[in-house]
Design an enzyme around this catalytic site. Structure first.
Site, PDB file in Angstrom:
ATOM      1  N   HIS A   4      52.561  32.039  44.423  1.00  0.00           N
ATOM      2  CA  HIS A   4      51.821  33.199  43.932  1.00  0.00           C
ATOM      3  C   HIS A   4      51.022  33.928  45.005  1.00  0.00           C
ATOM      4  CE1 HIS A   4      52.415  30.515  40.426  1.00  0.00           C
ATOM      5  NE2 HIS A   4      52.740  31.648  39.850  1.00  0.00           N
ATOM      6  N   GLY A  20      38.990  40.764  40.508  1.00  0.00           N
ATOM      7  CA  GLY A  20      40.163  40.751  39.655  1.00  0.00           C
ATOM      8  C   GLY A  20      41.165  41.819  40.040  1.00  0.00           C
ATOM      9  N   ARG A  24      40.635  46.915  44.218  1.00  0.00           N
ATOM     10  CA  ARG A  24      39.252  46.697  44.640  1.00  0.00           C
ATOM     11  C   ARG A  24      39.217  45.756  45.837  1.00  0.00           C
ATOM     12  NH1 ARG A  24      35.953  45.070  39.809  1.00  0.00           N
ATOM     13  NH2 ARG A  24      36.523  47.174  39.199  1.00  0.00           N
ATOM     14  N   ARG A  43      53.512  39.894  43.681  1.00  0.00           N
ATOM     15  CA  ARG A  43      53.213  40.372  42.326  1.00  0.00           C
ATOM     16  C   ARG A  43      52.132  41.443  42.306  1.00  0.00           C
ATOM     17  NH1 ARG A  43      54.341  36.078  37.743  1.00  0.00           N
ATOM     18  NH2 ARG A  43      56.006  34.877  38.724  1.00  0.00           N
ATOM     19  N   ARG A  87      33.475  35.043  43.155  1.00  0.00           N
ATOM     20  CA  ARG A  87      34.044  36.093  42.305  1.00  0.00           C
ATOM     21  C   ARG A  87      33.147  37.315  42.386  1.00  0.00           C
ATOM     22  NH1 ARG A  87      36.053  38.963  38.380  1.00  0.00           N
ATOM     23  NH2 ARG A  87      34.924  39.308  36.425  1.00  0.00           N
ATOM     24  N   GLY A  89      33.096  40.901  40.488  1.00  0.00           N
ATOM     25  CA  GLY A  89      33.764  41.646  39.436  1.00  0.00           C
ATOM     26  C   GLY A  89      32.803  42.366  38.530  1.00  0.00           C
ATOM     27  N   SER A  90      33.340  42.913  37.466  1.00  0.00           N
ATOM     28  CA  SER A  90      32.539  43.656  36.504  1.00  0.00           C
ATOM     29  C   SER A  90      32.285  42.803  35.270  1.00  0.00           C
ATOM     30  CB  SER A  90      33.246  44.952  36.114  1.00  0.00           C
ATOM     31  OG  SER A  90      34.523  44.661  35.557  1.00  0.00           O
ATOM     32  N   GLU A 162      36.916  40.670  18.612  1.00  0.00           N
ATOM     33  CA  GLU A 162      36.434  41.111  17.306  1.00  0.00           C
ATOM     34  C   GLU A 162      35.510  40.076  16.669  1.00  0.00           C
ATOM     35  OE1 GLU A 162      39.595  42.469  14.797  1.00  0.00           O
ATOM     36  OE2 GLU A 162      40.448  43.765  16.352  1.00  0.00           O
ATOM     37  N   GLU A 179      32.347  38.301  30.815  1.00  0.00           N
ATOM     38  CA  GLU A 179      33.485  38.617  31.678  1.00  0.00           C
ATOM     39  C   GLU A 179      34.595  37.639  31.331  1.00  0.00           C
ATOM     40  OE1 GLU A 179      33.860  36.267  35.135  1.00  0.00           O
ATOM     41  OE2 GLU A 179      33.470  35.246  33.244  1.00  0.00           O
ATOM     42  N   ASP A 204      29.527  48.162  31.752  1.00  0.00           N
ATOM     43  CA  ASP A 204      29.379  48.707  30.401  1.00  0.00           C
ATOM     44  C   ASP A 204      28.412  47.816  29.640  1.00  0.00           C
ATOM     45  OD1 ASP A 204      31.241  46.757  28.572  1.00  0.00           O
ATOM     46  OD2 ASP A 204      32.067  47.002  30.580  1.00  0.00           O
ATOM     47  N   ARG A 217      32.239  53.621  40.084  1.00  0.00           N
ATOM     48  CA  ARG A 217      32.301  52.160  40.111  1.00  0.00           C
ATOM     49  C   ARG A 217      32.335  51.602  41.522  1.00  0.00           C
ATOM     50  NH1 ARG A 217      35.167  49.473  34.932  1.00  0.00           N
ATOM     51  NH2 ARG A 217      34.231  50.821  33.352  1.00  0.00           N
TER      52      ARG A 217
END
Length: 236
Positions: A4, A20, A24, A43, A87, A89-90, A162, A179, A204, A217
């Site tokens: 990978h 992620g 970025r 990939r 890590r 990230g957002s 949900e 996250e 957000d 961002r």
């Protein structure tokens, strides 16, 4: 080389920043590293290695979610000798005092399940950050004046969740943000005796519905890259 990642031996640094988004990763490498070179694009998950103030650093995209992160973290640690994994990230903010653009340093990462659940079985393992990295990141954030919060986050298996009842209880119990990757990263780092930390920018907010516009961002995310590098190499 691994299936990978595919980088050659010696092309991955011991210190790895893991966003992620592979684009970025490219932006961060081009912005913050000297002599950054592409070492993998298997990939479409781009990985770059360069130096920061003379220290070798790799920035490797991991995709979204804990299963994808687990693949990259395992290979980085087991096959390439990565020892410090951060890590970057957002996340979605969950507390009223946590604002969009703020930085969260994840002291712990709760989850409903992780890929490591098959190994841990009945144990409710408590994934947590490396204290040295966490302390250094907090100092670095204070030094640059970044609005920062330290505490627990939630690593979710789903983006379009949900479970309003779960969100309510997580908020009630002081979880700062949500996250999708950190819990598994922390478990793998503990398993292999490595250091790990998640540094997150609030993009957000689950309570207010506010979102950071896409064109803002990168500029806002720059602070967490600076914090990550300063935490990995304190005193530089």
């Amino acid at each position: 080389m691994t299936v990978h990642i595919g980088a050659k031996p010696g092309e991955i640094a011991e210190t790895v920043l893991i966003p992620g988004d592979p684009y970025r990763a490219r932006w961060a490498a081009e912005t913050y590293l000297d002599d950054a070179r592409l070492v993998t694009e298997v990939r479409g998950e781009l990985g770059f290695t360069g130096t920061w103030r003379g220290h070798p650093v790799t920035i490797q995209g991991s995709g979204m979610g804990m299963p994808s992160l687990s693949i990259y973290a395992n290979e980085l640690i087991r096959d390439y000798g990565a020892r410090t994994l951060i890590r970057v990230g957002s996340c979605g903010g969950m507390q009223a005092h946590v604002k969009v653009r703020d930085v969260i340093l994840a002291m712990s990462a709760s989850s409903v399940s992780t890929p490591s659940a098959t190994i841990l079985r009945e144990l409710n393992y408590a994934p947590h950050a490396d204290w040295g990295l966490l302390r250094a990141a907090a100092d670095a954030a204070e030094a640059i004046g970044a609005p920062t919060h330290v505490g627990g986050i939630h690593s979710s298996d789903t983006f379009y969740d949900e479970r309003g009842d779960l969100t309510e209880q997580l908020t009630r119990h002081g979880i700062l943000g949500v996250e999708m990757e950190a819990a598994e990263l922390y478990i793998l780092a503990a398993r292999h005796g490595c250091r790990a930390l998640a540094i997150l920018t609030v993009s957000d907010h689950l309570q207010t519905g506010e979102e950071l516009p896409s064109d803002q961002r990168e500029r806002s995310f720059g602070q967490m890259i600076e914090i990550a590098l300063a935490a990995a190499f304190p005193g530089e």
